[in-house]
Write a protein that holds these residues in place. Structure first.
Motif, PDB file in Angstrom:
ATOM      1  N   ILE A 239      -9.484 -17.049 -10.879  1.00 28.08           N
ATOM      2  CA  ILE A 239      -8.325 -17.225  -9.999  1.00 28.08           C
ATOM      3  C   ILE A 239      -7.380 -16.042 -10.161  1.00 28.08           C
ATOM      4  N   LYS A 240      -7.057 -15.416  -9.047  1.00 29.23           N
ATOM      5  CA  LYS A 240      -6.043 -14.357  -9.021  1.00 29.23           C
ATOM      6  C   LYS A 240      -4.713 -15.014  -8.682  1.00 29.23           C
ATOM      7  N   CYS A 241      -3.790 -15.015  -9.651  1.00 34.02           N
ATOM      8  CA  CYS A 241      -2.585 -15.863  -9.577  1.00 34.02           C
ATOM      9  C   CYS A 241      -1.399 -15.161  -8.916  1.00 34.02           C
ATOM     10  N   GLU A 242      -1.477 -14.967  -7.601  1.00 32.89           N
ATOM     11  CA  GLU A 242      -0.338 -14.387  -6.889  1.00 32.89           C
ATOM     12  C   GLU A 242       0.810 -15.387  -6.715  1.00 32.89           C
ATOM     13  N   ASN A 243       0.569 -16.637  -7.066  1.00 33.33           N
ATOM     14  CA  ASN A 243       1.669 -17.603  -7.111  1.00 33.33           C
ATOM     15  C   ASN A 243       2.658 -17.250  -8.220  1.00 33.33           C
ATOM     16  N   LEU A 244       2.248 -16.389  -9.151  1.00 33.39           N
ATOM     17  CA  LEU A 244       3.120 -15.952 -10.240  1.00 33.39           C
ATOM     18  C   LEU A 244       3.805 -14.622  -9.933  1.00 33.39           C
ATOM     19  N   GLN A 245       3.597 -14.133  -8.705  1.00 34.80           N
ATOM     20  CA  GLN A 245       4.277 -12.914  -8.281  1.00 34.80           C
ATOM     21  C   GLN A 245       5.775 -13.176  -8.122  1.00 34.80           C
ATOM     22  N   LEU A 246       6.606 -12.150  -8.202  1.00 31.08           N
ATOM     23  CA  LEU A 246       8.030 -12.304  -7.888  1.00 31.08           C
ATOM     24  C   LEU A 246       8.161 -12.895  -6.486  1.00 31.08           C
ATOM     25  N   THR A 247       9.101 -13.775  -6.301  1.00 38.51           N
ATOM     26  CA  THR A 247       9.330 -14.586  -5.087  1.00 38.51           C
ATOM     27  C   THR A 247       8.275 -15.674  -4.926  1.00 38.51           C
ATOM     28  N   GLY A 248       7.305 -15.753  -5.843  1.00 38.13           N
ATOM     29  CA  GLY A 248       6.329 -16.841  -5.808  1.00 38.13           C
ATOM     30  C   GLY A 248       5.169 -16.635  -4.862  1.00 38.13           C
ATOM     31  N   ALA A 249       4.998 -15.411  -4.336  1.00 40.59           N
ATOM     32  CA  ALA A 249       3.885 -15.165  -3.422  1.00 40.59           C
ATOM     33  C   ALA A 249       3.624 -13.669  -3.303  1.00 40.59           C
ATOM     34  N   PHE A 250       2.438 -13.343  -2.786  1.00 43.33           N
ATOM     35  CA  PHE A 250       1.988 -11.955  -2.658  1.00 43.33           C
ATOM     36  C   PHE A 250       2.833 -11.119  -1.703  1.00 43.33           C
ATOM     37  N   LYS A 251       3.602 -11.758  -0.836  1.00 44.87           N
ATOM     38  CA  LYS A 251       4.266 -11.062   0.268  1.00 44.87           C
ATOM     39  C   LYS A 251       5.223  -9.956  -0.179  1.00 44.87           C
ATOM     40  N   LEU A 252       5.745 -10.033  -1.396  1.00 45.40           N
ATOM     41  CA  LEU A 252       6.655  -8.999  -1.881  1.00 45.40           C
ATOM     42  C   LEU A 252       6.009  -7.616  -1.801  1.00 45.40           C
TER      43      LEU A 252
END
Length: 396
Positions: free
Chosen positions: A35-48
């Motif tokens: 699992i690639k955890c982009e839910n842990l990216q800043l703002t909670g998603a890959f969109k940043l």
């Protein structure tokens, strides 16, 4: 134009801005699944990633005028945070039905929020109108080379973290994420399969691919609000045609099961869009038995009230709860007898409703509705069989 070079440039620009998110094994999904955890990216998603890459490329004059975007929530937060960091004014048009948590988070990152009745496409039209009226620079959430290049940095990270990856499963809404990831990965490792996943009720890219051109759906309906897009972009459509090997769809109840599985097995909170790759694996839409597979969990910004409903749907789909309605003789001891039968099966009664005045009941009977906590679908079948043996007709 989106190329491997522009994605590398985006990666350099994002150093110190976006997190390098973890890639974790997910043995509960299969021995070869990660699992690639982009839910842990800043703002909670890959969109940043795409948002910042777009805004940092603007001229001083464009920055001075400010930026406008349309989004169901995640692109909105990415643009808002990026604009604030770069000292720019940001205005975000959001569908009025977007989760409250996403609306408030966007405001907290510094943006002016304009709520628009309808879905993403309606918000997009209003954003385009305001851009023309006010002179804002429009930052498209997916149909923009700089945005796509920013999202493509995820593909570079996956290759760095798991060089031997053989297939990557990616959510598709408008197509910006999968376009960037696919361009990056296929340019370096052409043999790696790229598989897109769409919600069955919002399969605009799949419909367009089948039609051979971008097609606008008359409407979309899915719990995965982040990918509820009526029409893919022209650029993302072309990139998907070039790089994406296959697109599959998942139903809302399957998405709910994916969210539940991530919570229980991986201790990860994902929104509907982010859980679509998990749903595709759980319900055998993609074969992961032999190939090293990465599921890209794109975001975790799920509204708490929505999460509660989704968990219930997921429990039902996976056989963890069941609801039954039956008739019971309206005399002392008969309700207890039925509950004893259920107890012997090992089920747990969560709720019970006992109605004498139901219009469908016989004069000497009452209707009983129960919600039971169960182990799996076989357990449900055992409960139904036990009740049937004792003469109880299940009406639901």
């Amino acid at each position: 134009m989106v190329t491997l070079e522009t994605i590398w440039e985006a990666q350099n620009a994002l150093r110190g801005v976006a997190r390098v998110t973890p890639l974790n094994p997910a043995k509960a999904l299969g021995k070869n699944v990660y699992i690639k955890c982009e839910n842990l990216q800043l703002t909670g998603a890959f969109k940043l990633r795409g948002a910042y890459n777009k805004l940092r490329s603007l001229s001083p004059q464009e920055r001075e005028r400010g930026v406008i975007a349309c989004s169901a929530g995640n692109h909105a937060q990415g643009i808002a945070l990026s604009a604030t960091r770069l000292g720019m004014k940001s205005v975000i048009c959001m569908p009025a039905g977007a989760p409250i948590s996403k609306i408030e988070a966007t405001r907290n990152y510094g943006a002016e929020v304009v709520l628009v009745p309808g879905v993403y496409d309606d918000a997009a039209r209003e954003a385009a109108r305001l851009a023309e009226e006010k002179g804002y620079t429009f930052a498209h959430p997916f149909n923009d080379p700089a945005v796509i290049a920013g999202q493509g940095t995820i593909g570079l990270e996956i290759l760095e973290q798991l060089p031997e990856v053989e297939q990557i499963i990616v959510p598709i809404g408008g197509g910006g994420l999968i376009s960037g990831v696919a361009c990056a990965v296929k340019s370096i490792r052409p043999s790696c399969r790229i598989i897109g996943v769409q919600a069955e009720g919002a399969a605009s890219m799949l419909t367009s691919q089948n039609a051979g051109e971008p097609v606008e759906l008359p409407g979309v309906s899915t719990i995965a609000d982040g990918i509820a897009v009526k029409r893919p972009g022209d650029l993302t459509f072309a990139l998907c045609q070039k790089y994406v090997d296959e697109i599959v769809t998942v139903r809302d109840d399957e998405i709910a099961t994916g969210i539940l599985a991530l919570m229980e097995d991986q201790k990860i909170v994902a929104e509907g869009a982010g859980a679509t790759p998990i749903a595709a694996v759980l319900f055998n839409k993609v074969d992961v038995s032999e190939k090293k597979t990465v599921c890209l969990v794109s975001g975790g910004n799920v509204d708490v009230t929505t999460l509660s409903r989704v968990i219930t749907k997921g429990l039902s789909k996976s056989g963890r709860i069941m609801e039954i309605t039956t008739k019971v003789v309206d005399q002392p001891g008969h309700l207890l007898r039925m509950l004893s039968i259920i107890s012997e099966t090992g089920a747990n009664v969560m709720t019970i409703n006992h109605a004498r005045e139901d219009q469908d009941s016989d004069v000497n009977a009452c209707m009983v509705n129960l919600v039971l906590e169960t182990r799996n679908h076989q357990h449900i079948a055992d409960i139904q069989a036990a009740l049937a043996v004792h003469g109880y007709e299940l009406l639901k």
